[in-house]
Design an enzyme around this catalytic site. Structure first.
Site, mmCIF file in Angstrom:
data_model
loop_
_atom_site.group_PDB
_atom_site.id
_atom_site.type_symbol
_atom_site.label_atom_id
_atom_site.label_comp_id
_atom_site.label_asym_id
_atom_site.label_seq_id
_atom_site.Cartn_x
_atom_site.Cartn_y
_atom_site.Cartn_z
ATOM 1 N N GLY A 271 0.828 -1.198 0.000
ATOM 2 C CA GLY A 271 0.000 0.000 0.000
ATOM 3 C C GLY A 271 0.862 1.248 0.000
ATOM 4 N N ALA A 272 1.853 1.263 0.883
ATOM 5 C CA ALA A 272 2.716 2.429 0.990
ATOM 6 C C ALA A 272 3.907 2.096 1.874
ATOM 7 C CB ALA A 272 1.947 3.599 1.597
ATOM 8 N N GLU A 308 1.808 5.925 7.468
ATOM 9 C CA GLU A 308 3.206 6.099 7.052
ATOM 10 C C GLU A 308 3.829 7.308 7.743
ATOM 11 O OE1 GLU A 308 4.122 3.501 5.788
ATOM 12 O OE2 GLU A 308 2.245 2.742 4.955
ATOM 13 N N GLU A 330 4.848 -2.098 13.315
ATOM 14 C CA GLU A 330 3.612 -2.190 12.533
ATOM 15 C C GLU A 330 2.364 -2.257 13.417
ATOM 16 O OE1 GLU A 330 3.495 -1.305 9.661
ATOM 17 O OE2 GLU A 330 5.487 -1.656 8.824
HETATM 18 N N1 BES Z 1 6.233 -0.754 6.208
HETATM 19 C C1 BES Z 1 5.036 -1.070 5.523
HETATM 20 C C2 BES Z 1 5.250 -1.363 4.070
HETATM 21 C C3 BES Z 1 5.796 -2.734 3.799
HETATM 22 C C4 BES Z 1 5.003 -3.828 3.965
HETATM 23 C C5 BES Z 1 7.063 -2.934 3.341
HETATM 24 C C6 BES Z 1 5.513 -5.083 3.686
HETATM 25 C C7 BES Z 1 7.556 -4.177 3.077
HETATM 26 C C8 BES Z 1 6.778 -5.266 3.233
HETATM 27 C C9 BES Z 1 4.035 0.067 5.604
HETATM 28 O O1 BES Z 1 4.175 0.891 6.698
HETATM 29 C C10 BES Z 1 2.689 -0.572 5.716
HETATM 30 O O2 BES Z 1 2.417 -1.173 6.717
HETATM 31 N N2 BES Z 1 1.878 -0.462 4.672
HETATM 32 C C11 BES Z 1 0.599 -1.083 4.605
HETATM 33 C C12 BES Z 1 -0.484 -0.074 4.663
HETATM 34 C C13 BES Z 1 -0.818 0.259 6.073
HETATM 35 C C14 BES Z 1 -1.771 1.397 6.168
HETATM 36 C C15 BES Z 1 -1.398 -0.921 6.786
HETATM 37 C C16 BES Z 1 0.529 -1.795 3.275
HETATM 38 O O3 BES Z 1 1.361 -1.517 2.429
HETATM 39 O O4 BES Z 1 -0.352 -2.623 3.113
HETATM 40 ZN ZN ZN Z 2 3.451 0.141 8.487
#
Ligand code: BES
Ligand code: ZN
Length: 864
Positions: A271-272, A308, A330
């Site tokens: 997602g980000a 983020e 997380e």
């Molecule tokens: N750090 C994660 C992105 C990530 C996820 C990098 C898995 C590498 C592997 C980011 O902060 C995140 O958690 N993104 C979520 C969205 C969030 C609002 C739950 C995502 O990408 O689904």
């Molecule tokens: Zn995250």
């Protein structure tokens, strides 16, 4: 020159094997020379031996994947071939000095990178994704989060094609070169782990704003989006400011750099991503305008942006020691973004939706072959551990902690955590220790939430003793075995409860009971009449509750409980009971819905949630063997009969709300009205007689208001009718140049309940605008069909399973992370009937015989 290949698939990593790094890297100076065929990366590392590591050998082992090593110098002198060793995924230098400057030049191929990990090119744009282990695909490095360094990044590229060159921190220098090339230099003053590194090069529309921090500093806010889409980033930049304000107010956290950048990318697996000062987002969590984004899209954008942004403190300034601590950042950041969305949109509805999400994604995980604790003790592929357990259950655990400690003590614990660990890579234990210190509460037992997998079941029995005027509640907790964890010890569970009398008045307004024993009795005194317990208010713990309420009691709670979540819960419980009984008698349900429609006049948003029948997956979750077809038939039948009986009421509400929501505006009141209006519409469109209504709304809203367009189109598409095909063509014509809207066009067809949907999905895979390399397209078409369309995915023939296996095979060669995500439904085969079990297993077995990524390998071996 040596080309290292992809990694070994069978290495298991254990938490117990954690060792401090033998070397630290304090400074990193990177130069990226971007060319059309390849990129040359020059990395200058200031390396220091870690005195605390027990490594007399003085060996430095760096990670690297799919790199071509061009040269390597130690303190300015080229290393001869015998002075270092290159293995599959490592570069080892022995007899290292205690302090050294290491210069490594590698070549990489971003244009060929379909895994979207490391540096890759998407749509003429270079971008990076380094979490968790992507930095090693850029250069040789100690690619683990406990190695914190200060980064300087120089980017050299063609100026015409790539006028904008970005990296972490502040822009410190820039210049021009021969042959139309230019360069920029970025310097990040904060130490960070390699997974937070980012680089972007391309041409963009830029939307700018400013934020004045609590201490009066001006922050330069920038969102970079694809050319031509700048008009869709205004909501996002407002959301950034909301998030910044909220974190100052609620956690005392101020932004630290002078600039905060976001880049939106169309090809993005996740997602980000929270890279320091330079977040990279999937376009779907940035771009929005009324005609292409729904209320849900708007709400998701704010919540992902907040997420983020919040990582800047919970993840970046204080980071994880190792990936077993992933929930430290997380789980905590999800908890923070959930609280933000509750404050911004609706406390009750956001809570309800988060619990729905937990129950639909995390509970099945806890009950299946991939169950793991919030702090896992081993993994094969870290990418497989970005799970609902780490994220959503992790967030629930912190919510419980806050409930146990109380708001202000919890906040003091957070303050202590930030003060003590700023600039460090730490553990979940370190975090809990802060909470222990500020509260004086012994949290040893509480920590079992981190180490024991599985969803506890709490059985509650109430007894009224008229003579003594006392009421007792007996709580018994159990938790089933999970893989490698057969015995479970009792959890410390906060039970927020209230007691109601026969009229629905509160006898006891609110208490938090601390359940510690396997079985525990609580006695309430001076209770003058038989009370009705309202249990686990606000879903105060991620458990399954077992209490036998009568229908009358559920009605009473649904109507009078002061806790909105428990009102919802009572309705759901009542609906579930009806759906589970042999003959579904809908009279009670329609009576309840009628009451709610007529009396719940305070909160339209909440009412829309109340009028929602439990999902097929939630109903299935309650059954020993998931009866796919039975559930579908019953649920559809119940909804149809609600729709028929309450047709007039729905229509009246619909008309009344429709008049009030013609012009799209995104704010709480408007969202609430639209949600309820479209809930009414979705019931109305279950009857073919109301198709005209759907058609009218669809045609009127298209091009103005996606929130109204989509449910109308869904109602039309989900049944055979004269307008169906035409509506899809009209919608396609409207959205064919907008990637995110096209995703909706794919998803709507993949979600269709009509029986020939699998054929449609197969046909759509050959559509010129479908692209297996684009994760959003895969999620929209394959994900929607295989994860959300139960009746059609699970067709008795097993055709759906075969289809998914074939797609996963192809995907694995392009993007293993996406392949692994898609495979998930097949891993739950044990939950289905014998025939389906065999068919699902068959497909897993075929996959198991092939050479595949560690991502798939881990899921397959753990589930067959
Ligand atoms: N750090 C994660 C992105 C990530 C996820 C990098 C898995 C590498 C592997 C980011 O902060 C995140 O958690 N993104 C979520 C969205 C969030 C609002 C739950 C995502 O990408 O689904
Ligand atoms: Zn995250």
């Amino acid at each position: 020159m040596t080309l290292s290949t992809t990694k070994e698939s069978t290495t298991v990593n254990y938490l117990k094997d954690y060792r401090v790094p033998t070397y630290f890297i304090d400074e990193v100076d990177l130069v990226f020379d971007l060319h059309e065929t390849h990129t040359t990366v020059t990395s200058l590392l200031r390396v220091r031996h870690n005195q605390l590591s027990h490594d007399p050998e003085k060996t430095l082992t760096l990670n690297g994947e799919e790199l071509i090593l061009e040269s390597i110098k130690l303190n300015g002198k080229s290393l001869a071939a015998h002075q270092y060793q290159i293995d599959k995924n490592t570069l080892t230098i022995s007899a290292m000095p205690d302090h050294a400057e290491l210069e490594i030049v590698t070549q990489i191929f971003p244009q060929k990178n379909t895994a979207l990990m490391g540096l890759y090119v998407s749509n003429q744009t270079y971008c990076t994704q380094c979490e968790a282990e992507g930095f090693r695909r850029i250069t040789y490095f100690l690619d683990q989060p406990d190695v914190l360094a200060k980064y300087t990044t120089t980017i050299i590229a063609d100026e015409k094609k790539y006028p904008i060159l970005l990296s972490n921190g502040n822009l410190v220098d820039a210049g021009k070169l021969a042959q139309g090339r230019h360069w920029v230099k970025w310097k990040d003053p904060f130490k960070k782990p390699s997974y937070l590194f980012a680089l972007v090069a391309g041409d963009f529309d830029l939307v700018r704003d400013q934020f004045k921090t609590i201490s009066g500093r001006m922050i330069d806010l920038r969102i970079y989006v694809e050319k031509g889409t700048g008009d869709q980033a205004h909501y996002a930049i407002q959301a950034v400011k909301e998030a910044m304000r909220w974190d100052e107010k609620n956690y005392g956290r101020e932004y630290d750099l002078d600039i905060y950048m976001i880049v939106a990318i169309g090809d993005f697996t996740m997602g980000a991503m929270e890279n320091k000062g330079l977040n990279i987002f999937n376009t779907k969590y940035i771009l929005a305008k009324p005609e292409n984004a729904t209320d849900e899209d708007y709400m998701n954008i704010a919540s992902v942006i907040a997420h983020e942004y919040f990582h800047n403190w919970t993840g970046n300034r204080v980071t994880c020691r190792d990936w077993f601590q992933l929930s430290l950042k997380e789980g905590l950041t999800i908890f923070r973004d959930q609280s933000f969305s509750e404050d911004l949109f609706s406390k009750s509805v956001m809570r309800i939706r988060d619990v729905i999400d937990l129950r639909e994604t995390q509970f099945p995980e806890d009950a299946g072959p991939l169950a793991h604790s919030v702090q896992p003790d081993s993994y094969i592929e870290i990418n497989n551990f970005y799970t609902a357990t780490i994220y959503n259950k992790g967030a629930e655990v912190l919510r419980m902690l806050k409930t146990l400690l109380g708001e202000s003590v919890f906040r003091r614990g957070m303050d202590l955590y930030f003060a003590r660990f700023d600039g460090q890579a730490v553990t979940i234990d370190d975090y809990i220790e802060c909470m222990h210190e500020v509260s004086g509460i012994d949290l040893k037992q509480f920590k079992r939430w981190y180490t024991q997998a599985g969803t506890p079941t709490v059985t509650v029995v109430g007894e009224y003793h008229e003579a003594q005027q006392t009421y007792t509640l007996t709580f018994t907790q159990t938790c089933l075995a999970t893989p490698n964890q057969l015995e479970k010890l009792p959890f410390l569970i906060p039970a927020r409860i209230g007691l109601l009398d026969k009229e629905g008045h509160e006898i006891l307004s609110e208490a938090v009971l601390h359940l510690k024993e396997a079985s525990q009795v609580f006695t309430f005194k001076n209770i003058t009449s038989v009370p009705l317990p309202s249990l686990f208010r606000g879903f105060s713990a991620p458990i399954k509750l077992n209490y036998h309420y009568t229908d009358e009691e559920l009605f009473l709670l649904a109507k009078h409980d002061s806790d909105a979540f428990n009102r919802y819960e009572a309705i759901q419980c009542y609906l579930l009971n009806k759906l589970q009984s042999a003959k579904t008698d809908s009279a009670g349900v329609t009576a309840l819905f009628q009451y709610l429609l007529q009396h719940e006049t305070q909160d339209d948003f909440l009412l829309a949630e109340f009028l929602t029948v439990p999902s097929e997956s939630y109903i299935g979750e309650q059954m020993a063997v998931i009866d796919v077809d039975g559930i579908h038939a019953k649920r559809e039948g119940l909804m149809k009969s609600i729709a028929e009986t309450l047709q007039d009421l729905f229509l009246e509400k619909y008309k009344q709300l429709h008049a009030a929501t013609l012009q799209y505006e995104f704010n709480r009141e408007a969202v609430a009205k639209r949600q309820l209006k479209n809930k009414c519409l979705s019931y109305l469109l279950l009857s073919p007689n109301n198709m005209a209504l759907g058609k009218t709304q669809f045609l009127a809203a298209l091009g103005q208001n996606m929130t109204d367009t989509l449910p109308a189109l869904m109602g039309i598409v989900n049944q055979e009718n004269a307008f169906r095909e035409e509506a899809l063509v009209i919608f396609y014509d409207f959205c064919k140049d907008d990637a995110l809207m096209l995703d909706k066009w794919f998803a709507i067809q993949a979600a269709c309940k009509l029986p020939d949907t699998l054929q449609t999905v197969k046909k759509l895979m050959a559509h010129p605008q479908f692209d297996l390399k684009n994760p959003n397209k895969v999620y929209a078409l394959i994900g929607t069909f295989c994860h959300r369309n139960r009746v059609n995915f699970h067709v008795k023939s097993g055709e759906g399973y075969r289809f998914l296996r074939e797609v996963v095979e192809k995907l694995d060669k392009l993007n293993p992370q996406v392949a692994a995500r898609m495979l998930k439904p097949l891993t739950t085969w044990k939950r289905y009937d014998k025939e389906r079990q065999a068919l699902m297993r068959e497909q897993l077995t075929i996959l198991a015989k092939q050479k595949c990524s560690p991502d798939l390998y881990e899921l397959i071996t753990k589930s067959v």
